[in-house]
Design a protein around this motif. Structure first.
Motif, PDB file in Angstrom:
ATOM      1  N   ARG A   3      41.095  40.683  37.681  1.00  0.00           N
ATOM      2  CA  ARG A   3      42.406  41.277  37.451  1.00  0.00           C
ATOM      3  C   ARG A   3      43.335  41.005  38.634  1.00  0.00           C
ATOM      4  O   ARG A   3      43.006  41.372  39.770  1.00  0.00           O
ATOM      5  CB  ARG A   3      42.261  42.786  37.218  1.00  0.00           C
ATOM      6  N   PRO A   4      44.501  40.393  38.399  1.00  0.00           N
ATOM      7  CA  PRO A   4      45.399  40.010  39.508  1.00  0.00           C
ATOM      8  C   PRO A   4      45.844  41.175  40.383  1.00  0.00           C
ATOM      9  O   PRO A   4      45.799  41.082  41.619  1.00  0.00           O
ATOM     10  CB  PRO A   4      46.581  39.351  38.798  1.00  0.00           C
ATOM     11  N   ALA A   5      46.311  42.271  39.775  1.00  0.00           N
ATOM     12  CA  ALA A   5      46.789  43.397  40.580  1.00  0.00           C
ATOM     13  C   ALA A   5      45.650  44.027  41.366  1.00  0.00           C
ATOM     14  O   ALA A   5      45.823  44.447  42.510  1.00  0.00           O
ATOM     15  CB  ALA A   5      47.462  44.441  39.687  1.00  0.00           C
ATOM     16  N   GLY A   6      44.471  44.090  40.759  1.00  0.00           N
ATOM     17  CA  GLY A   6      43.318  44.631  41.465  1.00  0.00           C
ATOM     18  C   GLY A   6      42.925  43.777  42.651  1.00  0.00           C
ATOM     19  O   GLY A   6      42.556  44.287  43.717  1.00  0.00           O
ATOM     20  N   LEU A   7      43.000  42.473  42.483  1.00  0.00           N
ATOM     21  CA  LEU A   7      42.679  41.566  43.590  1.00  0.00           C
ATOM     22  C   LEU A   7      43.734  41.628  44.683  1.00  0.00           C
ATOM     23  O   LEU A   7      43.410  41.557  45.877  1.00  0.00           O
ATOM     24  CB  LEU A   7      42.532  40.134  43.060  1.00  0.00           C
ATOM     25  N   ARG A   8      45.013  41.785  44.293  1.00  0.00           N
ATOM     26  CA  ARG A   8      46.069  41.932  45.306  1.00  0.00           C
ATOM     27  C   ARG A   8      45.855  43.204  46.119  1.00  0.00           C
ATOM     28  O   ARG A   8      46.077  43.220  47.343  1.00  0.00           O
ATOM     29  CB  ARG A   8      47.449  41.948  44.640  1.00  0.00           C
ATOM     30  N   LEU A   9      45.411  44.247  45.445  1.00  0.00           N
ATOM     31  CA  LEU A   9      45.146  45.512  46.128  1.00  0.00           C
ATOM     32  C   LEU A   9      44.030  45.327  47.152  1.00  0.00           C
ATOM     33  O   LEU A   9      44.169  45.736  48.318  1.00  0.00           O
ATOM     34  CB  LEU A   9      44.765  46.563  45.079  1.00  0.00           C
ATOM     35  N   ALA A  10      42.935  44.710  46.735  1.00  0.00           N
ATOM     36  CA  ALA A  10      41.816  44.477  47.655  1.00  0.00           C
ATOM     37  C   ALA A  10      42.231  43.577  48.813  1.00  0.00           C
ATOM     38  O   ALA A  10      41.864  43.812  49.974  1.00  0.00           O
ATOM     39  CB  ALA A  10      40.647  43.857  46.890  1.00  0.00           C
ATOM     40  N   ASP A  11      43.017  42.560  48.518  1.00  0.00           N
ATOM     41  CA  ASP A  11      43.477  41.627  49.540  1.00  0.00           C
ATOM     42  C   ASP A  11      44.359  42.333  50.566  1.00  0.00           C
ATOM     43  O   ASP A  11      44.240  42.094  51.777  1.00  0.00           O
ATOM     44  CB  ASP A  11      44.248  40.485  48.877  1.00  0.00           C
ATOM     45  N   ALA A  12      45.236  43.212  50.101  1.00  0.00           N
ATOM     46  CA  ALA A  12      46.163  43.909  51.002  1.00  0.00           C
ATOM     47  C   ALA A  12      45.408  44.816  51.966  1.00  0.00           C
ATOM     48  O   ALA A  12      45.696  44.852  53.168  1.00  0.00           O
ATOM     49  CB  ALA A  12      47.175  44.715  50.188  1.00  0.00           C
ATOM     50  N   VAL A  13      44.433  45.567  51.433  1.00  0.00           N
ATOM     51  CA  VAL A  13      43.678  46.488  52.289  1.00  0.00           C
ATOM     52  C   VAL A  13      42.836  45.708  53.301  1.00  0.00           C
ATOM     53  O   VAL A  13      42.858  45.997  54.507  1.00  0.00           O
ATOM     54  CB  VAL A  13      42.781  47.408  51.440  1.00  0.00           C
TER      55      VAL A  13
END
Length: 219
Positions: free
Chosen positions: A116-126
Motif C-alpha cells: 500500500r503506497p500510503a502505508g509505505l510512505r508512513l513507514a518511510d517517513a518514520v
C-alpha cells in the motif's frame, strides 16, 4: 447541435469504490463488504467493479491505505523544528485519531503496509526521521515497529468500553477493587485518551534514555 445527456450517476471510479467501501466498513464491518453489495450501493453492475479491483481483498487494501493517507506526516518533512521525540508523539496522536475514526479497518492495517503506497510512505517517513535524528538503522526499524504495535493496539478496542455499566455485575465479594468499574463506560473517551497518553509518554521516556546511550556511544 445535439449534446449528449449527462449520466445520472457519476462515472464509476476507483475513488468512488473506495469511499463506498470505507463507509460500509465503518458502519457494518469488514464482513459486510462484497463486490455485489458495493455494486448495489453504487448503482452499477457487479462486473464493472472488476475494471478497478479484481478481488474484495484488493478493495479492503485500498480502504486501509485511504485511512493511512489521513495520518499527518508533516512533522517529519524537514520544514518543522521538531525534535525526534516531539515529532514521534505528534505523529502517534494523528495516527491513533485516523484509526479511531475507522476502527473496523484496523485489523487490516495491523498486518503491515504490504504494497500500500500510503502505508509505505508512513513507514518511510518514520524510519527516515529516526535515522536523521541519529538513531542507528536497526533501532530506527524497531522504533517504527514498536509505535505501530502501540498505536494499532490502542485502536483495536476500548478498555473502558469493555466494562458493563451494571453496578450489580461487580459483587464486592468477588471483585473487591472494582466498585467503580460500572462508571468506566460512560467515561470511555476520557479513560482511553488518558491511558494512551500515559503509555505514549512512558514509551517515549524509555526511548529517550536509550537515545542518550546511543549518543554517548557515538561520542
Amino acid at each position: 447541435m445535439c449534446r449528449m445527456a449527462r449520466p445520472r450517476k457519476p462515472l464509476l471510479s476507483r475513488d468512488r469504490i473506495v469511499d463506498a467501501a470505507r463507509a460500509l466498513v465503518d458502519t457494518e464491518g469488514l464482513a459486510a463488504v462484497s463486490t455485489r453489495r458495493l455494486a448495489a450501493e453504487l448503482g452499477v453492475s457487479g462486473p464493472s467493479l472488476y475494471n478497478h479491483f479484481r478481488t474484495k481483498d484488493q478493495i479492503l487494501e485500498a480502504v486501509a491505505d485511504s485511512v493511512s493517507a489521513q495520518v499527518d506526516l508533516s512533522m517529519f518533512d524537514g520544514n518543522h523544528e521538531h525534535d525526534w521525540r516531539t515529532a514521534l508523539h505528534d505523529w502517534a496522536v494523528s495516527y491513533r485519531a485516523a484509526l479511531r475514526a475507522h476502527p473496523n479497518i484496523v485489523p487490516v492495517l495491523a498486518q503491515g503496509p504490504g504494497h500500500r503506497p500510503a502505508g509505505l510512505r508512513l513507514a518511510d517517513a518514520v524510519f527516515g526521521a529516526m535515522v536523521d535524528a541519529g538513531w542507528p538503522p536497526p533501532q530506527a526499524t524497531s522504533i517504527g515497529a514498536l509505535m505501530r504495535y502501540f498505536v494499532t493496539g490502542s485502536a483495536l478496542g476500548s478498555f473502558a468500553g469493555g466494562f458493563p455499566d451494571d453496578e450489580a455485575a461487580y459483587d464486592p465479594a468477588d471483585y473487591p477493587h472494582l466498585g467503580q468499574a460500572h462508571l468506566l463506560a460512560e467515561r470511555q473517551d476520557e479513560v482511553d485518551d488518558r491511558a494512551f497518553e500515559t503509555g505514549l509518554t512512558a514509551l517515549l521516556d524509555g526511548l529517550a534514555v536509550q537515545y542518550e546511550q546511543v549518543a554517548a556511544g557515538a561520542r
